[in-house]
Design a protein around this motif. Structure first.
Motif, PDB file in Angstrom:
ATOM      1  N   ILE A 755       0.824  -1.212   0.000  1.00  0.00           N
ATOM      2  CA  ILE A 755       0.000   0.000   0.000  1.00  0.00           C
ATOM      3  C   ILE A 755       0.849   1.248   0.000  1.00  0.00           C
ATOM      4  CG2 ILE A 755      -1.724   1.305   1.333  1.00  0.00           C
ATOM      5  CD1 ILE A 755      -2.802  -1.386   2.314  1.00  0.00           C
ATOM      6  N   THR A 756       2.013   1.170   0.611  1.00  0.00           N
ATOM      7  CA  THR A 756       2.873   2.354   0.735  1.00  0.00           C
ATOM      8  C   THR A 756       4.228   2.097   0.083  1.00  0.00           C
ATOM      9  OG1 THR A 756       3.647   1.572   2.888  1.00  0.00           O
ATOM     10  CG2 THR A 756       1.765   3.081   2.870  1.00  0.00           C
ATOM     11  N   MET A 767      -5.674  -0.644  -7.310  1.00  0.00           N
ATOM     12  CA  MET A 767      -6.413  -1.725  -6.676  1.00  0.00           C
ATOM     13  C   MET A 767      -5.439  -2.791  -6.185  1.00  0.00           C
ATOM     14  SD  MET A 767      -9.841  -3.559  -8.041  1.00  0.00           S
ATOM     15  CE  MET A 767      -9.116  -4.404  -9.433  1.00  0.00           C
ATOM     16  N   ILE A 768      -5.659  -3.265  -4.976  1.00  0.00           N
ATOM     17  CA  ILE A 768      -4.845  -4.316  -4.379  1.00  0.00           C
ATOM     18  C   ILE A 768      -5.783  -5.384  -3.836  1.00  0.00           C
ATOM     19  CG2 ILE A 768      -3.213  -4.869  -2.525  1.00  0.00           C
ATOM     20  CD1 ILE A 768      -2.236  -1.954  -2.725  1.00  0.00           C
ATOM     21  N   ASN A 769      -5.482  -6.636  -4.145  1.00  0.00           N
ATOM     22  CA  ASN A 769      -6.326  -7.742  -3.697  1.00  0.00           C
ATOM     23  C   ASN A 769      -5.721  -8.434  -2.484  1.00  0.00           C
ATOM     24  OD1 ASN A 769      -8.396  -7.513  -5.528  1.00  0.00           O
ATOM     25  ND2 ASN A 769      -7.482  -8.900  -7.027  1.00  0.00           N
ATOM     26  N   LEU A 770      -6.580  -8.816  -1.568  1.00  0.00           N
ATOM     27  CA  LEU A 770      -6.196  -9.661  -0.441  1.00  0.00           C
ATOM     28  C   LEU A 770      -7.087 -10.904  -0.479  1.00  0.00           C
ATOM     29  CD1 LEU A 770      -4.910 -10.451   2.254  1.00  0.00           C
ATOM     30  CD2 LEU A 770      -6.477  -8.878   3.403  1.00  0.00           C
ATOM     31  N   HIS A 856      -1.905  15.566 -12.461  1.00  0.00           N
ATOM     32  CA  HIS A 856      -0.615  14.911 -12.710  1.00  0.00           C
ATOM     33  C   HIS A 856      -0.656  13.428 -12.372  1.00  0.00           C
ATOM     34  CE1 HIS A 856       1.066  18.848 -13.350  1.00  0.00           C
ATOM     35  NE2 HIS A 856       0.775  19.220 -12.120  1.00  0.00           N
ATOM     36  N   ASN A 857      -1.792  12.797 -12.540  1.00  0.00           N
ATOM     37  CA  ASN A 857      -1.923  11.381 -12.222  1.00  0.00           C
ATOM     38  C   ASN A 857      -1.592  11.081 -10.766  1.00  0.00           C
ATOM     39  OD1 ASN A 857      -2.815  10.395 -14.691  1.00  0.00           O
ATOM     40  ND2 ASN A 857      -0.742  10.410 -15.523  1.00  0.00           N
ATOM     41  N   ASN A 858      -1.752  12.083  -9.907  1.00  0.00           N
ATOM     42  CA  ASN A 858      -1.501  11.851  -8.487  1.00  0.00           C
ATOM     43  C   ASN A 858      -2.480  10.829  -7.946  1.00  0.00           C
ATOM     44  OD1 ASN A 858       0.534  13.660  -8.509  1.00  0.00           O
ATOM     45  ND2 ASN A 858      -0.567  15.291  -7.417  1.00  0.00           N
ATOM     46  N   LEU A 859      -2.033  10.096  -6.952  1.00  0.00           N
ATOM     47  CA  LEU A 859      -2.874   9.061  -6.351  1.00  0.00           C
ATOM     48  C   LEU A 859      -4.083   9.683  -5.667  1.00  0.00           C
ATOM     49  CD1 LEU A 859      -3.193   6.040  -5.551  1.00  0.00           C
ATOM     50  CD2 LEU A 859      -1.943   6.579  -3.460  1.00  0.00           C
ATOM     51  N   MET A 860      -5.267   9.165  -5.949  1.00  0.00           N
ATOM     52  CA  MET A 860      -6.487   9.615  -5.296  1.00  0.00           C
ATOM     53  C   MET A 860      -7.034   8.544  -4.366  1.00  0.00           C
ATOM     54  SD  MET A 860      -8.700  11.708  -8.120  1.00  0.00           S
ATOM     55  CE  MET A 860      -9.244  10.188  -8.900  1.00  0.00           C
ATOM     56  N   VAL A 861      -7.113   7.312  -4.863  1.00  0.00           N
ATOM     57  CA  VAL A 861      -7.770   6.241  -4.106  1.00  0.00           C
ATOM     58  C   VAL A 861      -6.978   4.945  -4.256  1.00  0.00           C
ATOM     59  CG1 VAL A 861      -9.889   4.898  -3.804  1.00  0.00           C
ATOM     60  CG2 VAL A 861     -10.034   7.304  -4.506  1.00  0.00           C
ATOM     61  N   ILE A 862      -6.811   4.251  -3.136  1.00  0.00           N
ATOM     62  CA  ILE A 862      -6.308   2.876  -3.147  1.00  0.00           C
ATOM     63  C   ILE A 862      -7.455   1.983  -2.696  1.00  0.00           C
ATOM     64  CG2 ILE A 862      -4.657   1.238  -2.173  1.00  0.00           C
ATOM     65  CD1 ILE A 862      -2.790   3.575  -1.621  1.00  0.00           C
ATOM     66  N   THR A1548       4.853  -2.797  -6.828  1.00  0.00           N
ATOM     67  CA  THR A1548       4.391  -4.021  -6.193  1.00  0.00           C
ATOM     68  C   THR A1548       5.473  -5.063  -6.112  1.00  0.00           C
ATOM     69  OG1 THR A1548       3.694  -5.021  -8.269  1.00  0.00           O
ATOM     70  CG2 THR A1548       2.123  -3.583  -7.151  1.00  0.00           C
ATOM     71  N   GLY A1549       6.552  -4.905  -6.841  1.00  0.00           N
ATOM     72  CA  GLY A1549       7.592  -5.910  -6.830  1.00  0.00           C
ATOM     73  C   GLY A1549       7.210  -7.159  -7.562  1.00  0.00           C
TER      74      GLY A1549
END
Length: 1636
Positions: A755-756, A767-770, A856-862, A1548-1549
């Motif tokens: 996330i960070t 989007m990140i899945n768990l 500038h494509n800044n992050l808004m929502v995760i 994300t690696g």
């Protein structure tokens, strides 16, 4: 100080009789009869228009005291009554009448006309006027003035002598007249009261500014003095401003007030005089109201004149006479009028009045000198009236009366003193405060937050609004408002200052929708529903304007009844959790009033008043309320009423009773630069579907300061470790000194880092899945990470998965911008969604709503998506999105942490071993532990008891439906708890010891209520194994239990869960462990049987009972049909149930089931026919015919399908998919049929000639009658069967060709809108490919066969040669436009060259010159250029443009061939410098772009909800064919660049995923892509994108991704990459050129 005001009669006549002040008609200026001076009484005509000039003259001189010369002037001008009524002021001035008399005459004529009309035919009123009028006349004309202003005795004697003969004539009539007056008043008032009920006057001597009168209401009839403390009342109407000047009106007001006051003070009785209330006999007591321009002037007049009227006892009068009070008059529809009632109270207390006698001095006009004199009067109450003792013409009698009155005053004073002493001893001994506590808390110590409140209220005065603060602290489900102005300046306006309330009308609750649907539409339970039950004053629609009571009863009472039936429906809210509060700010006197009708509706629906609380403003309001309820409902409401407490006391008491707050009073969100912003209640209430985690969550709460905090803390921990949902308090408590730390799972750090990332993000929405096993702590892990990041991100959890993604997106955007300025930086939102159905769609919705916040494509929502999976590790590997996973197996480190936690729990809790959910994890999800646990607790359970039955129901639901539950109120009813309202017996006690395996929790998805479920799904699963009942028996009991399907909270979701348990199959594509034919429950029931037969019988019994229980469901008979044809092979029953389902809901899926029944029957017939006979062939053909028709119906219905089945819970929010099962089923049946046909002896495949015959027959080239010469009887029978079905059989091949063509277009032109559907697409592609291979084997001749045939017959015709070339193209799936596009991905350069050769031959030699051939030929050149640009077979760019233009000219702009216009975009799009080519060929590109859109929509619009168009080519920087860049080429560039970079990339690696690069937009950042593609400049206009080319020419370009264009209709310069889809040009990577 300014000198006191003095008021005289001015030009208004002193109309008050000094002898008699009657409660009746105010004495008129003129009337039907008048008496002239010195003559007998003349009869005046009834109507003034009928007066002669003599009548007019007498009236002017005698009644108006106009100078005789003026009257004579008008007489000389022949002024009759008809003339007089037609005069205006200017007319009289023109006739020589001075200004002052002219004004007087005009006003008095108008007044006389009105009074004459209202009194026409009223002999009683006329006769009363004769008495008082003549006495009044004599008094006025013969009274002389003195210096002192006091009437002298000699003057009085003179008057008496003059009037003696008149007095004698009326004295005998007086007594009879008084009796008749009282009788007529009573009769008239009674008749009026029959029409309208009596309403209450203001409580006596109470300064209540909130009191309101309603226009045309009827006040109680007047009566004489009774016990001296109950006030007498007098009603008066003052002249209006058209009849008199302001000075005259104030004179009338003060004179009436002090005459009335003097009569009350002398009689020692309390009294109130009301101005603005009708005093006419037939309308006595009717509230009318007066327009008052200045309250202060009335008060000034009152103060200045009091001393003049009461000279000797002015101080006593000032103490007894209250200043005037002004009370608003509202219209009958509840709106505010501009009138008020003026009231003056008189309170002659003994301490002030003693035994004094009070004289009054009135100013009387003199007609002789036009002066005023003071007349002494002595008023007392005589029945209904006030009389002047001094007005008697006989001095001796006056003296006797005065003497008698002095004695009477002594008696009245003594009686007054006694009455006051008795009243002081009478004090209320009620305990209203304690009653309020009992009613509001249901006998508990506090007002529970779970209590849902419905408030019913009427107009509240603005001065009382501040005492309604308790409404803001209660959970208001709905407020039924009867004040149409409430949203302007009333209760609603007061409430909405701090809270969100949605303004509704009763009709909005009248719908055919389910309870859950209405809850969602009106946002019930999340935001207060403020229902205007009598409309709104500012509403433009006639439908919602305020109505009078009679109109309301006709037009709105039905809506109210229906709304209350909904609000009090057990499906919506348990009766145990409901409180209905009536707040009555004013009296309800009408038995049919809207509020009374509402009370009756609620009383009827709730079957009594157990759930009610009535707050009455005072005891007067209460007594009226109590009386009409007793009359209407035959019930005493006293025990439910609070009426002795002020609103301030009620407000403080209720606020003191509320539960301690467990949330911070002021909540803050993180903001830029480590700052914070306040999250207001209103802002938070707008985010109804989000649980917002503030940075100071749980800090500085009220509960921490209470003694009960330790108990709260202990219960919070116990609930979580037992198996409840984790709360923010669990994390907060774990960080406090001396508390137990929270277990950090192994995956915590991995998820935190994901996330960070150090590198940051390049996309505005990530989007990140768990992935996690159910019940293994996945959601807890996610919330733990959110807790840790609450000061870095604005964190929130989606708490209502039933909400639409678009609504969630709006709320997420509101959270993003909360407290921020437009141009400031935003703190990103970290959004947790738990098991959301379509997260990809949610992401696109967020991008769409929040695009104007993107910079500038800044992050808004995760988006952190917690997704349950049976194989989390496999789901993680297959996911294209960054992810982590957690399983139900603990690592060694985790096991150590859980063991240590258990030891800590033992120090703080008595029995932590009963925290079973925690113990399951501590034992590493040990199956043996769960079995032993369940066995020890559940074994003795008797399933025949109510407790056992409920336990089995919950176990079944929790095992087979994730997240299922039953409402607590329903569970209590099932186990027989009947007094749940006061909680004398709890559910836990009733279910003990089995309740240790259950847990209560709050549900918010379908309303807000308490529900019950098992602690863990594995516990529920093992309970089913221990129970003595089989799954089938439990399911049948569940279906048989009527109580479950009656009205109850959560009924909709419970019914949906039960049906889902019976019909929802498992699918791997949705994360299940396997694909199933039936729901897991049905599969398990089948396995329970000792053999297949028993299992099938059980399934049949269960499903048949289900179809009876849910008789409107179409999916259950559909499931039963599937069981019959799949398991029992009973096709007749299967068809019957399938048809039954189709009759209930004719959609494509059920029509497909009908086709499947026929198809399965067909397969069974083929299996049973080892040797094909004519009879068997006939049967097969008939079944195939029926199956194909059913599948065709299914495919046609697919165009009109509803998005989802309402009971398919797992798919309720998934994107609608276009159902192609009809095409697939039809193809399969045709393939089966071809196999059958190949078995016919006539068409043996082993014989080349016979195979050719078969092909010629199926192609329609060889009619069946050509086979009649065959002598074999069996073959003749086959021929006969074929002849019967010839048309059907001949239609198969072209139909099959059309289906393959459809699938080519379907898969090539369009793609699914969701990732999940792409998996299903891949499966369908494979299936269609298999069918196509079989099709090729049957109908396409191989290259070797064609070469052999050509060698044997070198003179093959050109037509046959063309057919062979087409056959080859069909074999290679390159015979269509879509097929050629597919060649971009799966063909080599050599293959494409061979294909182009074939198309060249067809194009050069085909005599027909089909447009489609030309289009395909052009595309084949473009495809070859994309794959092998150096090929010598390629046509030049100019040649292709020429060919295309010829076809465009031939076809025009309305062709069905979408591909033609698509090519025009590829070849004719303007050049790099945005100029059109000089040739006229390029001038129509704008028209062709429009045509491609229209043509595409005509062909594919029904698929748009499920699929979107694909761009196969992009606009490059080169010229000619080189500028047409294929997507395949871009893919190669990206893959090549990836190989040159590190093996892992990105935050994300994880390995770079091609699909992810396209989805995230990262592909446009690749340098090679940027070098190859042209960045086109355009403009945003009205939220659309346009490209401008020369002059006024502009072309609309569709943004590929939602949110590509900012909202707000901002017109700005943009740039983007241009792609070409079948729907038209599309824009990628849109940038705003002027952004910093």
């Amino acid at each position: 100080m300014s000198p006191p005001l003095h008021f005289g009669p001015g030009t208004i006549e002193d109309k008050q009789d000094l002898n008699v002040r009657s409660y009746g008609t105010q004495l008129p200026v003129g009337g039907a009869r008048v008496k002239t001076r010195g003559s007998d009484l003349d009869e005046f005509p009834l109507n003034i228009e009928d007066w002669t000039k003599e009548h007019v003259k007498d009236w002017l001189i005698i009644r108006l005291r106009v100078p005789e010369r003026i009257a004579q002037t008008l007489y000389d001008q022949e002024t009759s009554g008809a003339c007089l009524v037609s005069f205006e002021k200017q007319d009289l001035l023109d006739l020589g009448v001075p200004l002052a008399p002219a004004i007087q005459i005009i006003r008095q004529v108008e007044k006389l006309r009105r009074q004459s009309e209202t009194r026409a035919g009223d002999r009683a009123s006329t006769e009363r006027w004769e008495v008082s009028g003549n006495l009044d006349e004599s008094m006025e004309t013969e009274t002389v003035s003195s210096d002192s202003g006091i009437q002298s005795l000699s003057s009085t004697m003179s008057i008496i002598q003059t009037l003696r003969h008149k007095i004698k004539s009326v004295t005998d009539e007086k007594t009879t007249d008084d009796k008749r007056l009282q009788r007529e008043n009573t009769e008239d008032t009674a008749s009026l009261h029959l029409r309208r009920p009596i309403c209450l006057t203001r409580p006596f001597d109470k300064s209540d500014p909130s009191f309101i009168y309603t226009q045309n209401d009827i006040l109680p009839p007047v009566a004489g003095p009774s016990n001296l403390l109950d006030p007498v009342h007098e009603y008066q109407l003052l002249p209006n401003t058209e009849e008199a000047s302001e000075r005259e009106i104030l004179y009338e007001f003060t004179k009436e007030v002090f005459c009335f006051a003097a009569s009350c003070m002398n009689s020692r009785t309390n009294g109130t005089i009301h101005f603005g209330v009708n005093n006419q006999a037939r309308q006595a007591g009717q509230v009318i109201g007066h327009k008052v321009t200045s309250f202060s002037k009335y008060n000034e007049a009152f103060e200045s004149c009091l001393s003049e009227h009461f000279e000797e006892h002015r101080n006593v009068a000032r103490a007894c006479i209250r200043p005037p009070k002004f009370f608003q008059v509202q219209c009958q529809d509840g709106t505010t009028s501009d009138k008020c009632v003026i009231e003056v109270d008189v309170v002659p207390t003994y301490s002030e009045t003693q035994e004094k006698v009070f004289y009054t001095f009135l100013n009387i006009a003199s007609t002789q000198k036009e002066q005023q004199c003071k007349t002494e009067c002595l008023f007392v109450r005589d029945g209904l009236r006030a009389i002047n003792i001094l007005a008697d013409p006989n001095p001796r009698i006056v003296q006797e009366k005065i003497k008698s009155m002095i004695e009477e005053v002594k008696c009245w004073a003594s009686a007054r003193k006694s009455a006051e002493e008795r009243d002081e001893k009478h004090h209320s001994q009620g305990h209203q405060g304690q009653r309020l506590k009992q009613l509001i808390t249901r006998g508990r110590d506090t007002l529970e937050n779970s209590l849902q409140v419905i408030v019913v209220t009427n107009k509240c005065h603005s001065s009382q609004l501040e005492h309604l603060g308790f409404l803001k602290e209660m959970k208001l489900l709905a407020v039924l408002e009867f004040d149409p102005e409430s949203d302007v300046d009333g209760t609603c306006s007061f409430y909405r200052k701090d809270h969100i309330a949605n303004l509704h009308y009763p009709r909005m609750y009248i719908t055919q929708d389910s309870v859950s649907t209405v809850i969602g539409k009106l946002n019930l339970f999340k935001q207060t529903s403020w229902v205007f039950c009598n409309g709104q004053v500012n509403e433009e629609s006639e439908m919602d304007k305020p109505l009078t009571t009679s109109e309301w009863l006709k037009k709105r009472s039905g809506d109210i009844n229906n709304m209350i039936s909904f609000l009090c429906n057990p499906d919506l809210l348990s009766k145990d959790g409901l409180l209905v509060v009536f707040i009555l700010h004013s009296a309800i006197t009408d038995i049919s009033s809207p509020i009374m009708e509402t009370f009756c509706a609620i009383y009827r629906t709730l079957e009594g008043d157990d759930n009610m609380l009535c707050i009455c403003k005072d005891s007067t309001v209460f007594s009226q309320w109590k009386q009409i309820i007793e009359t209407r409902c035959k019930v005493d409401i006293t025990s439910k009423c609070i009426y002795e407490l002020s609103l301030n006391e009620i407000n403080s008491t209720i606020q003191k009773l509320k539960e301690p707050q467990t949330r911070s009073s002021r909540r803050y969100l993180p903001s830029s630069g480590s700052s914070s912003v306040l999250l207001t209640k209103r802002d938070e209430e707008l985010m109804t579907d989000l649980d917002v985690l503030c940075e100071n969550e749980c800090e500085n709460t009220e509960i921490e300061t209470m003694e009960s905090f330790q108990e709260f803390k202990k219960k919070t921990e116990e609930d979580f470790y037992r198996g409840g949902q984790v709360t923010w308090w669990n994390f907060y408590l774990s960080e406090r000194p001396g508390c137990l730390p929270f277990i950090k799972r192994d995956t915590y750090d991995e998820l935190y880092d994901l996330i960070t990332p150090v590198e940051g993000y390049t996309s505005p929405c990530v989007m990140i899945n768990l992935f996690h096993h159910p019940g293994c702590g996945g959601t807890t892990l996610a919330m733990h990470v959110l807790w840790s990041l609450r000061r870095k991100f604005r964190c929130a959890v989606v708490k209502n998965n039933m909400a639409s993604n678009s609504e969630i997106a709006i709320q997420v955007t509101n959270l993003l911008i909360c407290g921020k300025q437009e141009q400031s930086d935003y703190t990103p939102v970290l959004l947790l969604v738990d098991n959301c159905d379509d997260v990809e769609d949610l992401k696109q919705c967020i991008l769409s709503v929040g695009i104007d916040r993107k910079r500038h494509n800044n992050l808004m929502v995760i988006i952190l998506n917690c997704e349950r999976a049976h194989f989390p590790e496999e789901s993680s590997r297959n996911s294209r999105i960054a992810n982590v996973f957690i399983t139900n197996k603990l690592s060694t480190d985790e096991q150590s942490l859980f063991s240590e936690k258990l030891r800590q729990l033992k120090d703080f809790h008595e029995k932590p071993e009963t925290f079973y959910a925690f113990m399951i994890m501590t034992n590493n999800f040990s199956e043996s532990y769960i079995k032993n646990l369940v066995s020890n607790i559940v074994k003795p359970l008797d399933t025949t008891t109510k407790q056992g039955m409920l336990f089995s129901f919950l176990a079944l639901l929790n095992t087979y439906v994730n997240g299922s539950y039953m409402s607590l109120s329903l569970c209590e009813e099932l186990v027989g708890i009947r007094n749940a309202l006061w909680k004398r017996e709890t559910f836990e006690e009733k279910m003990n010891p089995y309740s240790t395996l259950l847990i209560n929790f709050i549900v918010e998805e379908h309303g807000t209520y308490q529900a019950v479920r098992f602690l863990h799904q594995e516990i529920a699963r093992n309970c089913l194994d221990v129970l003595e009942l089989s799954l089938a028996e439990i399911t049948i009991n569940l279906l048989h239990c009527n109580c479950l399907y009656k009205s109850c909270m959560g009924k909709d979701i419970l019914v949906q869960n039960i049906q889902s348990m019976l019909i929802t199959r498992h699918r791997k594509e949705q994360g299940d462990d396997k694909d199933t034919l039936f729901s897991p429950l049905i599969e398990a029931i089948h396995k329970e049987g000792s053999d297949k037969r028993e299992g099938s019988d059980k399934i049949k019994e269960v499903l048949e009972k289900a179809t009876v229980r849910f008789d409107k469901s179409a999916t259950l008979p559909q499931a039963l049909a599937r069981h019959f044809y799949l398991k029992e092979k009973d096709f007749k029953s299967a068809l019957q149930w399938a048809k039954d389902a189709q009759g209930k809901n004719s959609n494509s899926y059920i029509a497909d089931t009908v086709g499947q029944v026929y198809k399965s029957h067909l397969k069974k017939e083929i299996e049973q026919s080892e040797d094909l006979t004519p009879e068997a062939l006939d049967t097969c053909l008939k079944l195939a015919f029926s199956a194909i028709n059913a599948f065709r119906d299914s495919q046609e219905l697919a165009k009109r399908d509803e998005p989802i089945d309402p009971f398919d819970l797992r798919n309720r929010k998934r994107h609608r998919s276009y159902n192609t099962s009809g095409y697939v089923g039809e193809t399969e049946v045709m393939m089966i049929l071809f196999e059958v046909i190949q078995r016919i002896p006539l068409f043996s495949v082993s014989d080349r000639r016979k195979k050719d015959n078969m092909l010629q027959f199926l192609k329609g080239h060889l009619p069946v009658n050509k086979f009649h010469e065959i002598s074999d009887t069996t073959i003749k029978q086959f021929v006969t069967v074929l002849a019967d079905h010839e048309r059907f059989l001949v239609s198969l091949k072209p139909r099959l060709k059309d289906i393959f063509s459809f699938f080519e277009n379907y898969f090539t032109y369009l793609k699914p809108r969701s990732l999940e559907r792409e998996t299903a697409d891949d499966r369908n592609k494979r299936k269609v490919s298999e069918y196509f291979k079989k099709y090729v084997q049957i109908f396409c001749i191989s290259e070797q066969e064609k070469a052999s045939e050509k060698a044997n017959n070198p003179k093959l015709s050109l037509r046959q040669e063309i057919a062979d070339q087409r056959n080859y193209l069909e074999l290679k799936r390159a015979d269509s436009f879509a097929g050629l596009l597919q060649c971009l991905n799966d063909k080599s350069g050599v293959e494409i060259e061979h294909i182009l050769n074939k198309w060249q031959f067809v194009f050069d030699n085909s005599p027909s010159n089909y447009t489609s051939d030309t289009v395909n030929f052009i595309l084949a050149n473009i495809v070859l250029h994309s794959i092998k640009p150096t090929s010598k077979l390629l046509k030049k760019y100019e040649e292709l443009v020429y060919l295309l233009n010829e076809e465009l000219q031939n076809e025009g702009t309305h062709s069905k061939i979408t591909e033609l216009y698509y090519l025009s975009m590829l070849l004719m799009w303007p050049t790099k410098d945005h100029r059109l080519e000089n040739s006229a060929t390029y001038k129509n590109i704008h028209t062709y772009v429009t045509s491609v859109k229209k043509s595409f929509h005509r062909r594919f619009s029904y698929m748009f909800p499920a699929r979107t168009a694909i761009a196969h080519f992009y606009l490059g920087k080169s010229k000619g064919l080189k500028r047409i860049v294929s997507k395949g080429k871009l893919d190669q560039l990206v893959i090549s660049a990836s190989k040159q970079q590190a093996p892992v990339s990105g935050p994300t690696g994880q390995p770079r995923n091609l699909h992810h690069l396209w989805q995230s937009g990262a592909v446009w950042k690749e340098p090679e892509v940027q070098r190859m593609l042209l960045r086109v400049k355009g403009k945003s206009e009205n939220s659309d994108i346009y490209v401008h080319y020369g002059g006024n020419l502009k072309m609309l370009v569709r943004p590929v991704y939602l949110g590509g264009v900012r909202s707000g209709y901002s017109q700005e310069e943009v740039s983007f990459y241009l792609g070409f889809s079948m729907e038209g040009p599309v824009a990628y990577d849109i940038r705003y050129e002027n952004d910093p």
